[in-house]
Design an enzyme around this catalytic site. Structure first.
Site, mmCIF file in Angstrom:
data_model
loop_
_atom_site.group_PDB
_atom_site.id
_atom_site.type_symbol
_atom_site.label_atom_id
_atom_site.label_comp_id
_atom_site.label_asym_id
_atom_site.label_seq_id
_atom_site.Cartn_x
_atom_site.Cartn_y
_atom_site.Cartn_z
ATOM 1 N N HIS A 196 0.977 -1.219 0.000
ATOM 2 C CA HIS A 196 0.027 0.027 0.067
ATOM 3 C C HIS A 196 0.959 1.337 0.097
ATOM 4 C CE1 HIS A 196 -4.083 -1.390 0.341
ATOM 5 N NE2 HIS A 196 -3.890 -2.013 1.422
ATOM 6 N N CYS A 254 0.231 2.789 -4.556
ATOM 7 C CA CYS A 254 -0.538 4.024 -5.142
ATOM 8 C C CYS A 254 0.242 5.191 -4.839
ATOM 9 C CB CYS A 254 -1.977 4.012 -4.409
ATOM 10 S SG CYS A 254 -2.926 2.690 -4.945
#
Length: 345
Positions: free
Chosen positions: A92, A144
């Protein structure tokens, strides 16, 4: 010109297996990347450190903030002129906004470790600026918001102006909002009795999100166990953390700073195993290029084209100086030794 140096790598995969925001392909990403580095790029397996949060992993091999920062710090400290360093992160990513009185608004990009700590662009810049001259450091981040991960202005392949197709249904974003991280950390802090009181103080004083998350993380991990971004300003000043020069560092990002990177379930375009869409496309491009040396630009260009062809709404980017655009991916040779053109492959 220095001779062929050592090749060293730190590969990190975070699936967050016990969290509601768990991912599925990150560990597969780094396992496959390790094979490619050893089999095709001349890395000695003893110089490749793999950190994951696979259930049952020994503590020293966990992809925690402390273990990742220790591995990166040691890799940089041991590097000599001519060495090639590689950091691959799959997991993440997030952004943290900061709006302090008298200071301009800014956003910090960060990667999220398995213990929900944050390694920020500040930490990576500090590591890169400590490199000895003649050392190459390439970062590949399949997360991301990774386009801003080293806060580097020199975009060789940057944002796309063409509207992409909708994301395929077999992909989920590899990104967490800072609010989700704060909520989870609040539960942890309340349980262990550390840092929880900071949350009420943050709301009452209107402190920035950056200050807030830093206070909570410091309460849980201690001041030495958090990002340099959360250290007192005077300590950051002593460390003299500056913006990177154009020639420092190479970043291959899975997406633009404002985009998400996809985690693809098994049975999708990545076949029988779950993978990050970006990492899988990189691995396939390297596999297809056997017998041909791919430059940094060629690799990112081919990967971007492959993802667009499958309908992924993410655009990998390349950040490096002009002389590294056509340098071979993960090679220590001087760029002038190569004459590579995009139409060769």
């Amino acid at each position: 010109m220095a001779g062929e140096g050592k090749k060293r790598a730190v590969l990190v995969g975070c699936n967050y297996p016990y969290a509601k925001f768990r991912l599925h392909g990150c560990i597969n990403d780094v396992v496959e990347m390790e094979k490619v580095l050893v089999d095709s790029f001349g890395f000695d397996a003893n110089n490749v450190k793999v950190l994951t949060d696979a259930p049952g992993s020994p503590f020293q091999n966990l992809s925690s903030f402390a273990n990742i920062m220790t591995a990166l710090t040691e890799m940089v400290a041991e590097a000599e002129e001519g060495d090639v360093l590689f950091f691959h992160f799959s997991g993440h990513g997030t952004t943290i906004s900061s709006l302090e009185p008298g200071q301009p608004y800014r956003e910090n990009e960060a990667i999220v470790t398995c213990d929900l700590n944050l390694i920020t662009d500040t930490d990576l810049r500090y590591l890169i600026q400590k490199l000895k001259p003649g050392t190459s450091f390439t970062i590949l981040s399949d997360s991301c918001h990774s386009g801003g991960l080293i806060d580097k202005d020199k975009e060789q392949i940057g944002p796309c102006t063409v509207k992409a197709l909708p994301n395929p249904v077999y992909g989920k974003p590899r990104g967490l909002s800072i609010g989700s991280i704060m909520h989870t950390l609040q539960s942890v802090a309340t349980t262990i009795g550390s840092g929880a009181s900071h949350l009420g103080e943050i709301a009452a004083t209107g402190a920035s999100i950056l200050q807030g998350i830093g206070s909570v993380l410091t309460g849980i991990h201690g001041q030495k166990g958090v990002s340099m971004e959360f250290q007192p300003q005077h300590e950051r000043g002593v460390l003299n953390i500056r913006s990177l020069r154009e020639e420092e560092g190479i970043l291959l990002s899975g997406c633009e700073a404002k985009e998400t990177s996809a985690d693809v379930m098994a049975g999708g375009v990545t076949g029988e195993k779950a993978h990050g869409a970006f990492t899988y496309a990189v691995l396939k491009a390297l596999e297809k290029s056997k017998g041909h040396t791919l430059s940094n630009k060629e690799l990112v260009s081919h990967v971007r084209k492959a993802l667009e062809g499958h309908g992924f709404q993410q655009h990998p980017c390349l950040y490096c100086s002009d002389d590294k655009v056509y340098a071979p991916f993960l090679a220590s040779q001087h760029p002038q030794d190569y004459k590579i053109h995009e139409d060769e492959w």
